[in-house]
Enzyme design. Sequence first.
Site, PDB file in Angstrom:
ATOM      1  CB  CYS A 119      25.593  56.842  51.898  1.00 57.54           C
ATOM      2  SG  CYS A 119      26.672  56.927  53.457  1.00 57.54           S
ATOM      3  CG  HIS A 261      22.089  54.862  52.666  1.00 56.52           C
ATOM      4  ND1 HIS A 261      23.029  53.784  53.150  1.00 56.52           N
ATOM      5  CD2 HIS A 261      22.463  55.762  53.426  1.00 56.52           C
ATOM      6  CE1 HIS A 261      24.158  54.387  53.950  1.00 56.52           C
ATOM      7  NE2 HIS A 261      23.604  55.524  54.080  1.00 56.52           N
ATOM      8  CG  ASN A 291      25.764  54.529  56.956  1.00 56.31           C
ATOM      9  OD1 ASN A 291      26.351  54.133  56.114  1.00 56.31           O
ATOM     10  ND2 ASN A 291      25.366  55.815  56.989  1.00 56.31           N
TER      11      ASN A 291
END
Length: 338
Positions: A119, A261, A291
């Site tokens: 990520c 993020h 996500n």
Amino acid sequence: MISNSQCDRGISFVGCGSATPQKIITNDQLSQRVDTNDEWIQSRTGIGERRVISENESLIDLATHAALNAVKMANWDVKTIDLIILATSTPEDLFGSSPKIQSNLGASNAVAFDLTAACSGFLFALITASQYLASGSMKRAVVIGADQLSKWVDWDDRKTCVLFGDGAGAVAVEAVNDETGLIGYDLKSDGSKGDCLNLSQSNNFLDLIPGASYQKGEYFPIKMQGKEVYKFAVREVPIILGEILDKYQIKSDKIDWLLLHQANQRILDAVASRFSIPSEKVLSNLKFYGNTSAATIPLMLDEAVRDQRIKSGDLIACSGFGAGLSWGAALFYWHGPY
Ligand code: UT7
């Protein structure tokens, strides 16, 4: 700490783009498969739905589309692109998916390679690209974050499957001699905590010939200790962002947008409150995409640029974090055409 003060030239953000799959899976739909519900997912994460790549789509197509949109916004001839970095943990080809994107774009003068940092991947790729540009060895780069975690999620594990989705985002960045867009950055890793979140290979050895075996190439689904990752994010993101703000003597009230993020709305809120950043300045599209790993930051950036929330000259405080464990932060001005 890596610092762009070591580099000769500045970096300007001049384009962005994104692409997401057609298929939407809502929380209610997921609750048909696992023991979960919309109320739990929304209140614990802020996620309402996610998108999943179907048979007629591919990660490379999404990444190509996102990159093309960024290049169009930058108004570049594709032949002038020197570098393409694809940040992904889910390539279609373990040898690398970025050369395919390079050829899809017709960017025949660009070198292309994949970079994996989960990520944090987009931020790591952006800083990697910035080194080539700032050193003077290259002029124009496209940095893509794209992931298809849907293929590595255990869709029967409610602790993880509700969180993730597929998507792609990209930015076009170029070297400039005048005022830089990229003010500062820092990247970190802590492999000792890697077990908190991983997508690790299985240790499945099969007989090759008598007396010799080989390891079959296969991976376990994503495993995560959610609470540990949560605590890591709300501890480390404010530290790394705070250090950069201090280093460049920028007060948090000068930040136009907090671009983190997109993992959990509660993480976004916790980080924002540490810097007293009001919710109107906190970018979030978790509700619609969940996500998307390396894609979240450029996907969110593109949405906010195209709907004209982010304007040319705005100061963005950005941070990515995730598996590795890895994390990073960057402060930059958006200089795109919107
Ligand atoms: O890109 C970086 C990647 N990851 C992250 O950033 C994730 C960071 N962590 C988180 O976002 C949160 O820890 C989660 C959203 C993953 C979990 O939230 P939590 O508040 O830490 O919940 P929990 O794991 O402590 O679970 C609380 C309860 C448990 O039930 P019991 O043991 O209290 O009876 C879970 O079994 O919620 C249960 N639960 C669920 N219930 C309904 C866990 N997942 C679900 C679910 N639906 N999907």
